[in-house]
Write a protein that holds these residues in place. Structure first.
Motif, PDB file in Angstrom:
ATOM      1  N   MET A  48       0.183  -5.116  -9.319  1.00  0.00           N
ATOM      2  CA  MET A  48      -0.753  -6.048  -8.702  1.00  0.00           C
ATOM      3  C   MET A  48      -0.077  -7.390  -8.485  1.00  0.00           C
ATOM      4  O   MET A  48       0.647  -7.875  -9.356  1.00  0.00           O
ATOM      5  N   ALA A  49      -0.350  -7.972  -7.348  1.00  0.00           N
ATOM      6  CA  ALA A  49       0.253  -9.258  -7.043  1.00  0.00           C
ATOM      7  C   ALA A  49      -0.451 -10.359  -7.818  1.00  0.00           C
ATOM      8  O   ALA A  49      -1.659 -10.360  -7.995  1.00  0.00           O
ATOM      9  N   LYS A  50       0.320 -11.331  -8.296  1.00  0.00           N
ATOM     10  CA  LYS A  50      -0.252 -12.482  -8.969  1.00  0.00           C
ATOM     11  C   LYS A  50      -0.953 -13.364  -7.953  1.00  0.00           C
ATOM     12  O   LYS A  50      -0.600 -13.405  -6.775  1.00  0.00           O
ATOM     13  N   SER A  51      -1.985 -14.099  -8.416  1.00  0.00           N
ATOM     14  CA  SER A  51      -2.651 -15.059  -7.547  1.00  0.00           C
ATOM     15  C   SER A  51      -1.650 -16.085  -7.074  1.00  0.00           C
ATOM     16  O   SER A  51      -0.833 -16.588  -7.847  1.00  0.00           O
ATOM     17  N   GLN A  52      -1.669 -16.417  -5.800  1.00  0.00           N
ATOM     18  CA  GLN A  52      -0.725 -17.372  -5.247  1.00  0.00           C
ATOM     19  C   GLN A  52      -1.041 -18.798  -5.672  1.00  0.00           C
ATOM     20  O   GLN A  52      -0.227 -19.691  -5.545  1.00  0.00           O
ATOM     21  N   ASP A  53      -2.246 -19.027  -6.222  1.00  0.00           N
ATOM     22  CA  ASP A  53      -2.645 -20.371  -6.593  1.00  0.00           C
ATOM     23  C   ASP A  53      -2.147 -20.767  -7.975  1.00  0.00           C
ATOM     24  O   ASP A  53      -2.167 -21.935  -8.335  1.00  0.00           O
ATOM     25  N   LEU A  54      -1.713 -19.797  -8.789  1.00  0.00           N
ATOM     26  CA  LEU A  54      -1.275 -20.087 -10.134  1.00  0.00           C
ATOM     27  C   LEU A  54       0.026 -19.371 -10.429  1.00  0.00           C
ATOM     28  O   LEU A  54       0.269 -18.265  -9.949  1.00  0.00           O
ATOM     29  N   LEU A  57      -7.757  -9.785 -14.993  1.00  0.00           N
ATOM     30  CA  LEU A  57      -7.680 -11.168 -14.533  1.00  0.00           C
ATOM     31  C   LEU A  57      -6.637 -11.945 -15.328  1.00  0.00           C
ATOM     32  O   LEU A  57      -5.891 -12.757 -14.755  1.00  0.00           O
ATOM     33  N   ALA A  58      -6.551 -11.702 -16.633  1.00  0.00           N
ATOM     34  CA  ALA A  58      -5.529 -12.360 -17.443  1.00  0.00           C
ATOM     35  C   ALA A  58      -4.132 -11.982 -16.960  1.00  0.00           C
ATOM     36  O   ALA A  58      -3.232 -12.831 -16.879  1.00  0.00           O
ATOM     37  N   THR A  59      -3.949 -10.725 -16.616  1.00  0.00           N
ATOM     38  CA  THR A  59      -2.664 -10.285 -16.078  1.00  0.00           C
ATOM     39  C   THR A  59      -2.345 -11.006 -14.777  1.00  0.00           C
ATOM     40  O   THR A  59      -1.205 -11.444 -14.540  1.00  0.00           O
ATOM     41  N   GLU A  60      -3.341 -11.141 -13.911  1.00  0.00           N
ATOM     42  CA  GLU A  60      -3.147 -11.852 -12.647  1.00  0.00           C
ATOM     43  C   GLU A  60      -2.709 -13.290 -12.885  1.00  0.00           C
ATOM     44  O   GLU A  60      -1.902 -13.838 -12.125  1.00  0.00           O
ATOM     45  N   LEU A  61      -3.241 -13.894 -13.925  1.00  0.00           N
ATOM     46  CA  LEU A  61      -2.963 -15.305 -14.209  1.00  0.00           C
ATOM     47  C   LEU A  61      -1.750 -15.494 -15.107  1.00  0.00           C
ATOM     48  O   LEU A  61      -1.334 -16.633 -15.359  1.00  0.00           O
ATOM     49  N   GLY A  62      -1.195 -14.399 -15.616  1.00  0.00           N
ATOM     50  CA  GLY A  62      -0.023 -14.492 -16.464  1.00  0.00           C
ATOM     51  C   GLY A  62      -0.312 -15.092 -17.819  1.00  0.00           C
ATOM     52  O   GLY A  62       0.486 -15.878 -18.341  1.00  0.00           O
ATOM     53  N   CYS A  63      -1.457 -14.728 -18.399  1.00  0.00           N
ATOM     54  CA  CYS A  63      -1.819 -15.268 -19.709  1.00  0.00           C
ATOM     55  C   CYS A  63      -2.430 -14.156 -20.557  1.00  0.00           C
ATOM     56  O   CYS A  63      -2.644 -13.042 -20.077  1.00  0.00           O
ATOM     57  N   GLY A  64      -2.715 -14.456 -21.795  1.00  0.00           N
ATOM     58  CA  GLY A  64      -3.384 -13.504 -22.666  1.00  0.00           C
ATOM     59  C   GLY A  64      -4.878 -13.483 -22.374  1.00  0.00           C
ATOM     60  O   GLY A  64      -5.456 -14.493 -21.969  1.00  0.00           O
ATOM     61  N   THR A  65      -5.505 -12.332 -22.615  1.00  0.00           N
ATOM     62  CA  THR A  65      -6.933 -12.212 -22.338  1.00  0.00           C
ATOM     63  C   THR A  65      -7.746 -13.241 -23.103  1.00  0.00           C
ATOM     64  O   THR A  65      -8.683 -13.844 -22.573  1.00  0.00           O
ATOM     65  N   MET A  66      -7.402 -13.480 -24.369  1.00  0.00           N
ATOM     66  CA  MET A  66      -8.172 -14.415 -25.181  1.00  0.00           C
ATOM     67  C   MET A  66      -8.097 -15.845 -24.651  1.00  0.00           C
ATOM     68  O   MET A  66      -9.007 -16.648 -24.898  1.00  0.00           O
ATOM     69  N   SER A  67      -7.050 -16.162 -23.900  1.00  0.00           N
ATOM     70  CA  SER A  67      -6.936 -17.518 -23.327  1.00  0.00           C
ATOM     71  C   SER A  67      -8.060 -17.796 -22.343  1.00  0.00           C
ATOM     72  O   SER A  67      -8.486 -18.945 -22.182  1.00  0.00           O
ATOM     73  N   LEU A  68      -8.550 -16.751 -21.672  1.00  0.00           N
ATOM     74  CA  LEU A  68      -9.621 -16.941 -20.697  1.00  0.00           C
ATOM     75  C   LEU A  68     -10.907 -17.424 -21.362  1.00  0.00           C
ATOM     76  O   LEU A  68     -11.671 -18.179 -20.769  1.00  0.00           O
ATOM     77  N   TYR A  69     -11.121 -16.976 -22.602  1.00  0.00           N
ATOM     78  CA  TYR A  69     -12.386 -17.268 -23.266  1.00  0.00           C
ATOM     79  C   TYR A  69     -12.513 -18.722 -23.727  1.00  0.00           C
ATOM     80  O   TYR A  69     -13.579 -19.126 -24.201  1.00  0.00           O
TER      81      TYR A  69
END
Length: 206
Positions: A1-7, A39-51
């Motif tokens: 999956m491609a990463k979001s171009q905004d981040l 979504l965390a993968t798309e943003l390049g972060c851990g899932t818990m960071s989203l919370y």
């Protein structure tokens, strides 16, 4: 999956950045593919960071609905001056249609959000207030908005869903029926309903 171009993976997270990335993902892959993990993968972060920014999936959906309302310009229409209630609701629903055309995959999150959902409830109450100031009794404003929402949401949800489907093969030719799902038909249907409302006196107090 491609990463979001905004981040990039090193970009700081925020509620807005997460929301925008979610909308981008939905438009590319569909609502059914979105999860907090993906979504965390798309943003390049851990899932818990989203919370730290969104409490759960429902909170993320609420943020998406608010962002779609902001992008639609409907909130500005609610606060602007119009000659009368018909012009205001026409402008609002044409903006609603434009949002469906711009974000066909994400649109259903707004279109099917409960009336009591915070972003939707606040908008609808402001719109009812504006319509009341233009001469519509408050209960009639709710009635008219309910009728128009049923038409607009039904039409536009069918249209957005049809955009993601392959045309079905059929031995029965229905070009005239198929054309009734074109967005151009939406405006004519809206005009017909508004004219009917005026002619039946729904806008008048009893």
């Amino acid at each position: 999956m491609a990463k979001s171009q905004d981040l990039t993976p090193t970009s700081p997270l925020s509620r807005a950045a997460i929301t925008n990335a979610a909308i981008d993902f939905i438009e590319l892959h569909g609502i059914e593919k979105l999860s907090m993990r993906v979504l965390a993968t798309e943003l390049g972060c851990g899932t818990m960071s989203l919370y730290s920014h969104v409490r759960n999936r429902d909170d993320l959906n609420s943020a998406i609905v608010q962002e779609l309302l902001d992008r639609s310009g409907i909130l500005d229409i609610t606060d602007a001056d119009y000659p009368g209630w018909r012009e205001r609701v026409t402008a609002s629903l044409l903006a609603y249609k434009a949002l469906a055309a711009a974000y066909p995959a994400s649109f259903e999150l707004l279109a099917l959000a409960p009336y009591e959902a915070a972003p939707v409830a606040g908008h609808l109450e402001r719109l009812v207030g504006a319509l009341s100031s233009e001469g519509l009794p408050r209960e009639r404003a709710y009635e008219i908005l309910g009728l128009l929402d049923a038409y607009a949401t039904g039409f536009l949800i069918v249209w957005t869903k049809s955009q993601s489907r392959q045309p079905a093969t059929s031995t029965i030719a229905t070009p005239h029926l198929s054309s009734q799902r074109d967005l151009d038909v939406f405006d004519r249907g809206l005009h017909t309903i508004l004219t009917g409302i005026e002619r039946t006196g729904l806008s008048a107090s009893h």
